[in-house]
Design an enzyme around this catalytic site. Sequence first.
Site, mmCIF file in Angstrom:
data_model
loop_
_atom_site.group_PDB
_atom_site.id
_atom_site.type_symbol
_atom_site.label_atom_id
_atom_site.label_comp_id
_atom_site.label_asym_id
_atom_site.label_seq_id
_atom_site.Cartn_x
_atom_site.Cartn_y
_atom_site.Cartn_z
ATOM 1 N N TYR A 155 0.626 -0.684 0.208
ATOM 2 C CA TYR A 155 -0.077 -0.188 -0.079
ATOM 3 C C TYR A 155 0.942 1.612 0.010
ATOM 4 O O TYR A 155 0.797 1.990 -0.734
ATOM 5 C CB TYR A 155 -0.992 0.186 0.794
ATOM 6 N N LYS B 163 1.477 4.034 -2.780
ATOM 7 C CA LYS B 163 -0.020 5.721 -2.775
ATOM 8 C C LYS B 163 1.781 6.631 -3.329
ATOM 9 O O LYS B 163 1.408 7.432 -2.896
ATOM 10 C CB LYS B 163 0.590 5.318 -0.951
#
Length: 301
Positions: free
Chosen positions: A170, A174
């Site tokens: 993640y 991001k």
Amino acid sequence: MICKDRVVAVTGAGRGLGRAHALEFARQGAAVVVNDLGVARDGTGDPADGPARKVAEEIEELGGRAVVSVHDVAAEDGAAALVATALDAFGRLDVLVNNAGFLRDRMLVNLTEEEWDAVVRVHLKGHFLPLKHAARHWRAESRAGRAVDARVINTSSGAGLLGSVGQGNYSAAKAGIVGLTLVAAAELARYGVTVNAIAPAARTRMTEEVFARTMAPPADGGFDAMAPENVSPLVVWLGSERSRGVTGRVFEVEGGRICVMDGFRHGPAIDKGARWDPCELDAVVAGLLSSAPAPEPVYGA
């Protein structure tokens, strides 16, 4: 009504932040393409239009205009169909809010290739493809001599800016979104398009289990700092004509706090004018680091 008559596509708009963005855009006069696959928190399950349709119905109850999209925006044809849906339903597209995503949290030593690929696909590829197809439309409009005043708002995270233990996939995705935002802002300015990113903190389906204690609503009914609706005013402002000239920026937003993030910049440097010997670098690197600010800690470290 700062977005009156603008057309907005919001991905992942069936719940949480996306739902809050879609509803606030509608309150501010925009027509909204409500995109959501309707799958589980980890991205599993068969696509369903229930969550997106419910939000579209809420918008219509407010007197607004909305259309449902259940296209997979991390697939080439799905991203193209998202843009086509806006054009078919409303005749234009002014704002793209990339928000869709899910989590597959795991420590790096336990993270599987499938969990890595799934999260990077939905977050990073799921930003790139809608952005590409929207940008192609706006480029064509600009080249045809029609004025373009378009906006893209991407969704990064504090995990992408500072890192987050147990979220290597993640965090990497991001962080990639920030890089994509900077490139897109530079490339699309000539067509009348601004591109910014937010790094929100809010209580959503993705975060409520991980941060159950710190993100619980206040028992006394006071200001709920972690409500997703707190993030949406900035997103809507960035999608409005008022934000013209603001591009290539990343805003951290939580509760009533908005912070312009200050990313990588050239810091202390030394140039010998010749090749270094490895043995010389003990003092050189120590000197550079002593002159540079210490990095902020990784979340969860």
